[in-house]
Enzyme design. Structure first.
Site, mmCIF file in Angstrom:
data_model
loop_
_atom_site.group_PDB
_atom_site.id
_atom_site.type_symbol
_atom_site.label_atom_id
_atom_site.label_comp_id
_atom_site.label_asym_id
_atom_site.label_seq_id
_atom_site.Cartn_x
_atom_site.Cartn_y
_atom_site.Cartn_z
ATOM 1 C CE LYS A 187 -6.442 59.494 -83.877
ATOM 2 N NZ LYS A 187 -7.843 59.929 -83.924
HETATM 3 C C1 LIG Z 1 -8.653 53.698 -83.479
HETATM 4 C C2 LIG Z 1 -8.865 54.583 -84.669
HETATM 5 N N1 LIG Z 1 -8.902 54.030 -85.871
HETATM 6 C C3 LIG Z 1 -9.070 54.766 -86.971
HETATM 7 C C4 LIG Z 1 -9.242 56.137 -86.925
HETATM 8 C C5 LIG Z 1 -9.554 56.864 -88.182
HETATM 9 O O1 LIG Z 1 -8.812 57.965 -88.439
HETATM 10 P P1 LIG Z 1 -9.412 59.195 -89.272
HETATM 11 O O2 LIG Z 1 -10.401 59.881 -88.432
HETATM 12 O O3 LIG Z 1 -8.201 60.011 -89.598
HETATM 13 O O4 LIG Z 1 -10.019 58.615 -90.523
HETATM 14 C C6 LIG Z 1 -9.184 56.767 -85.666
HETATM 15 C C7 LIG Z 1 -9.250 58.227 -85.537
HETATM 16 O O5 LIG Z 1 -10.159 58.885 -85.251
HETATM 17 C C8 LIG Z 1 -9.028 55.962 -84.506
HETATM 18 O O6 LIG Z 1 -9.038 56.523 -83.284
#
Ligand SMILES: Cc1ncc(COP(=O)(O)O)c(C=O)c1O
Length: 380
Positions: A187
């Site tokens: 990210k």
């Molecule tokens: C659009 C979106 N929503 C939710 C997430 C979920 O984040 P995490 O992987 O930190 O749980 C991500 C990240 O990968 C994402 O790209």
């Protein structure tokens, strides 16, 4: 791959001395969780965004899950969302028994199509869960108006869009509904694993801090719990990395934008490769990934294989989530969301990280152009 060719990865965090220094501070303090570093990280993040408060959690998914619970979405409720996303945004609805109801995306922005969303509202619809996909801001003013017209809650999945600006010139995540961010290592900023949810008011913030910590009320003792909660705490080691990253976030975003611009310049004239847009009117993308769209006659998966042979990582980005078995089981099938499905078939994420060099970008573009030419179908 030739022996000399360096492998170019898809992504990579930029970590430095400040991260090391703050992590060391935490280790030396012995306060590895719920300590002052977590609070410092939350304050710095809220300040960057220009909001009153932000609650750190263990992942973007945890942030989304807590948001769904705050909005009270559950069995019998339907929430309009995009099929062109990472699966977490739909999964978090399923955790609570709510149904993701998909509407197709806008062909240019690849975010939820507002008119399609308006047409899909029924008496079961309780909310909207739009995503700022690939860091492009969703049509927030229009979505907000739609929500107001029908009395819907809004949960904002801005996990890919920290720093993006919407069509009214507002930073994504500052509109006064629950917004969520994620800090996985690819990210714009990272804590390794981690996330943040921006509350609507101080009471919501207190509830979120309780629910991330097994339902412990702020003024209660360690083993007193007055509601259902989870272990969604972010460790202070992760928060230390996060604080260092927020401190340099403007520079990280600038570097990502510069890499994107270098790609854009080279790909502007490349046949059969459509580069993503950086800005339109007031809207500004926050660069999370660099995803190009290949022409229909190009065999995208063959391009990926060919690039891999030449030491370049790339990825099909993203599959449409309504076709995953556990979600298709709700009654979804191929062909229902043609714009999302076409994007899923032809989109390709290229290596993209802030410290990417001109030489690496040049090599990716040269190899990509050759791979596209070599794998396209039809007469030459
Ligand atoms: C659009 C979106 N929503 C939710 C997430 C979920 O984040 P995490 O992987 O930190 O749980 C991500 C990240 O990968 C994402 O790209």
């Amino acid at each position: 791959m030739s022996d000399a060719a360096e492998q170019i990865p898809l992504s990579g965090p930029e970590l430095g001395e400040r991260e090391e220094e703050l992590v060391l501070d935490v280790l030396r303090s012995g306060r590895l969780s719920l300590g002052p570093m977590g609070e410092r990280f939350e304050r710095a993040f809220a300040e960057f965004l220009g909001v009153d408060d932000a609650v750190a959690v263990s992942s973007g998914t945890a942030a989304l899950h807590l948001g769904v619970r705050q909005l009270g979405w559950g069995p019998g409720d339907e929430v309009l969302t995009s099929p062109f996303t990472f699966v977490a945004s739909s999964n978090c609805l399923l955790y609570e028994g709510a149904k993701p109801v998909f509407v197709d995306v806008d062909p240019v922005t690849l975010n939820i199509d507002v008119e399609a969303a308006a047409a899909a509202v029924t008496e079961k619809t309780v909310g909207l869960l739009p995503i700022d996909i690939f860091g492009w801001p969703a049509a927030w003013p229009e979505l907000e108006a739609l929500a107001e017209r029908h009395g819907l809650g809004v949960l904002q999945d801005s996990c890919e869009a920290l720093g993006a600006i919407d069509s009214e010139g507002r930073m994504v995540g500052t509109r006064g509904n629950f917004s969520t961010f994620a800090f996985y290592a690819n990210k714009q900023m990272t804590t390794g694993e981690g996330g943040m949810i921006v509350p609507t008011d101080p009471d919501a913030a207190a509830r979120l801090r309780s629910e991330r910590n097994q339902g412990r009320a702020i003024d209660m003792g360690w083993l007193d719990h007055d509601r259902l909660g989870f272990n969604y705490r972010l460790s202070d080691v992760a928060a230390a990395i996060g604080l260092a990253q927020v401190e340099k976030l403007p520079r990280l975003l600038e570097k990502r934008a510069a890499v994107a611009a270098a790609y854009g310049e080279r790909l502007a004239v490349a046949p059969r490769i459509a580069a993503p847009m950086a800005a339109r009117g007031n809207e500004v993308r926050s660069w999370f990934v660099y995803v190009v769209r290949l022409a229909d006659e190009v065999d995208r998966d063959a391009v990926i294989l060919r690039l891999r042979e030449r030491g370049i990582d790339s990825k099909s980005y993203l599959p449409s989530v309504h076709l995953f078995p556990h979600i298709a089981a709700l009654g979804y099938r191929e062909g229902q969301f043609p714009i999302a499905e076409a994007a899923s078939a032809q989109s390709l994420a290229l290596p993209f990280f802030p410290q990417m060099t001109e030489e690496q970008i040049e090599r990716v573009c040269t190899e990509l152009a050759a791979a596209v030419d070599a794998t396209r179908r039809g007469p030459r």
